[in-house]
Motif scaffolding. Structure first.
Motif, mmCIF file in Angstrom:
data_model
loop_
_atom_site.group_PDB
_atom_site.id
_atom_site.type_symbol
_atom_site.label_atom_id
_atom_site.label_comp_id
_atom_site.label_asym_id
_atom_site.label_seq_id
_atom_site.Cartn_x
_atom_site.Cartn_y
_atom_site.Cartn_z
ATOM 1 N N PHE A 267 0.825 -1.204 0.000
ATOM 2 C CA PHE A 267 0.000 0.000 0.000
ATOM 3 C C PHE A 267 0.858 1.253 0.000
ATOM 4 C CE2 PHE A 267 -1.748 3.573 2.328
ATOM 5 C CZ PHE A 267 -2.877 3.847 1.583
ATOM 6 N N LEU B 232 -6.645 2.564 -0.931
ATOM 7 C CA LEU B 232 -6.824 1.220 -0.369
ATOM 8 C C LEU B 232 -8.085 0.580 -0.946
ATOM 9 C CD1 LEU B 232 -5.992 -1.049 1.489
ATOM 10 C CD2 LEU B 232 -7.205 0.098 3.366
ATOM 11 N N TRP C 115 -10.451 -4.472 6.824
ATOM 12 C CA TRP C 115 -9.338 -3.528 6.790
ATOM 13 C C TRP C 115 -9.188 -2.845 8.142
ATOM 14 C CZ3 TRP C 115 -14.136 -1.847 5.825
ATOM 15 C CH2 TRP C 115 -14.498 -0.569 6.262
#
Length: 556
Positions: free
Chosen positions: A48, A72, A545
């Motif tokens: 990321f 993301l 997440w």
């Protein structure tokens, strides 16, 4: 190759930002090295940070939590589309495979250029100061344009014997402004014009005339009228603009540096092509532009089609190579001339790719990483098309789109002209003067025009779509009925045209364009279509997440 990489990242991120929507998945604490989980697939923190940093660098956006979430979310969406959906149709698509291979080769060649050409270019302090001076010097000039060097030399000789720009401009320009102002371009600054044109113009004093200058458009003979420098140039201003000037100078030197590099390994003039086999090859290209389905080639011609040094290519070799090119490039090969240029390009590509392999560039981590990003880009393009294609709309929606957007479904405008086609420009100029003096256009066409079928009809062509007139269509569309245009060079001939009539295209009936209307509607609705599709994938896949970890990440 950094700019190339930034373009890839920016395209991918912008594409997926268009289909991003707020997180509807589970916000959970995850291991430190994992930022998100999509099914059994983990999105690592390091991946990321790399992706996000590159996007920030390419876009110029400042770091913020909203953009972090969006990137993301993009990565989650990509994972869903690629790993948690049926993509067999895409992966089996021959055109998809061709695009992947093409992107791989082009990335390697771009890396070769970056390392062996651009990285080795030097810009001296003297070049920077010269460029700084030129950016503060305005020049006014006029020019005469010619398509060939021979024509340009003839114009130069006429000027040397006393002919003026005003007289010659009326003969060489079809643009009414340049025809009537003696080819005057007005004032321009360094960076406004073709680099070779500028280099020649900036080397001239007021009143001087250049010899023919080759530009990307053809040939020009240039006369400088005025030079107006900025009288107040300071060292502070130079230092302030130095980096920008260096970038500009480097960009201008790229073309020359590339040509010098290529000339060490390749000379296009020494490529020999069998003209007889070449002409048969164009008809034998084994693909259909209608549906992209490759068909069996006709009987192949034996013998060597292309030879360059120790490299030999048969017709079969060339057909295989061309059919390995993606369709959006392949469809441009519509003439023998274009085919020959493509073949020479393939020979050069082979030479440079072989050089890159010897240097180990095909195994470079930087190259492999970029290839992977291009692959993702190509996959997303095909996926978006597949999802859109599967979407159907009620006929009432399609008809409403048709009613709301009549310009999309309009028949092409048509025009009716008279023509006179002759082989010599001097004769064309004589005929034009006769027309201006009152001679009948049709009678002159009947007596002198080289195109026999239109000459029999006194040059009248009949109404035809504007697109059929190629490079003349814009000029014709702007011309009033009764206007005379020309002489215009058309290959080896010269044409004079008179506009006889115009017709505005009518709107096509709905039933004729129903499929096109639905296709355009899909394109307009592509964002909500993709959002709906991804929402369906999320409902079938567990997505987790860590938003707290996302906000605390350190990003350089």
């Amino acid at each position: 190759m950094i700019k190339q990489y930034r373009t890839v990242f920016k395209f991918i991120c912008i594409f997926l930002l268009l289909i991003s929507h707020t997180f509807q998945s589970q916000q959970l604490a995850l291991p430190k090295e994992v930022l998100a989980e999509v099914g059994t697939t983990k999105i690592n923190t390091t991946d990321f940070v790399t992706r996000y940093s590159e996007y920030i660098l390419a876009s110029g956006i400042k770091d913020n939590i909203v953009t972090r979430r969006a990137i993301l979310n993009n990565m989650i969406n990509e994972t869903l589309l690629r790993q948690y959906d049926d993509n067999k149709k895409i992966f089996d698509n021959p055109e998809y495979k061709k695009e992947l291979k093409w992107a791989e080769k082009q990335t390697v060649l771009a890396f070769l250029k970056d390392r062996d050409i651009y990285a080795k270019m030097k810009v001296t302090e003297a070049e920077l100061r010269d460029a700084f001076y030129k950016t503060n010097l305005k020049i006014s000039a006029r020019h005469l344009f010619a398509e060939t060097e021979e024509e340009a030399k003839s114009l130069y000789q006429l000027l040397q014997t006393g002919q003026d720009f005003s007289t010659l401009a009326k003969q060489v320009f079809t643009d009414s402004t340049l025809r009537n102002n003696g080819g005057y371009l007005g004032f321009f600054s360094w960076g406004d014009m073709d680099p070779t044109f500028e280099d020649a113009a900036y080397s001239l004093k007021p009143g001087e005339i250049s010899k023919p200058v080759k530009t990307q458009f053809g040939y020009s003979v240039i006369k400088v009228e005025e030079r107006v420098p900025n009288p107040l140039l300071t060292e502070t201003e130079f230092l302030k603009n130095k980096k920008h000037i260096e970038r500009t100078v480097r960009m201008r030197k790229r073309g020359i540096a590339e040509a010098e590099f290529v000339s060490k390994y390749f000379n296009a003039g020494k490529v020999t092509v069998d003209e007889k086999i070449l002409s048969k090859t164009l008809d034998n290209l084994s693909y259909s532009t209608a549906d992209l389905v490759e068909s069996a080639p006709k009987e192949l011609t034996s013998g060597v089609l292309v030879r360059y040094q120790n490299r030999v290519y048969s017709q079969k070799d060339i057909l295989q190579r061309i059919n390995a090119i993606p369709f959006f490039h392949r469809e441009k090969i519509s003439s023998v001339k274009a085919l020959e240029a493509t073949i020479k390009g393939l020979v050069l590509q082979d030479i440079l790719f072989g050089l890159a392999e010897k240097k180990g560039y095909t195994k470079s981590e930087e190259v492999l990483a970029t290839i992977e990003k291009y692959n993702s880009n190509i996959f997303l393009k095909y996926k978006r098309a597949e999802v859109a294609e599967a979407k159907t709309f009620p006929e009432s929606d399609v008809r409403k789109f048709y009613d709301d957007n009549p310009a999309y479904f309009k028949n092409e405008d048509q025009i009716n002209i008279q023509e006179i086609i002759v082989s010599r420009k001097t004769f064309a100029d004589t005929l034009l003067e006769k027309i201006k003096s009152g001679s009948d256009f049709g009678n002159l066409a009947f007596m002198y025009s080289k195109r026999s079928w239109s000459a029999k009809n006194k040059g009248v062509m009949g109404f035809a779509d504007l697109s059929k007139f190629g490079g003349l269509k814009d000029t014709l569309s702007k011309s009033e009925v009764g206007n005379i245009i020309g002489p215009v060079k058309i290959q080896d001939m010269f044409g004079i045209f008179k506009v006889l009539g115009k017709k505005t295209g009518a709107i096509k009936k709905f039933d004729e364009v129903k499929n096109l209307a639905e296709k355009l509607l899909r394109k307009e609705k592509s964002k909500p279509i993709m959002e709906e599709y991804i929402t369906g994938l999320r409902q079938k896949t567990i997505v987790k997440w860590d938003d707290n970890q996302l906000s605390l990440l350190t990003v350089n």
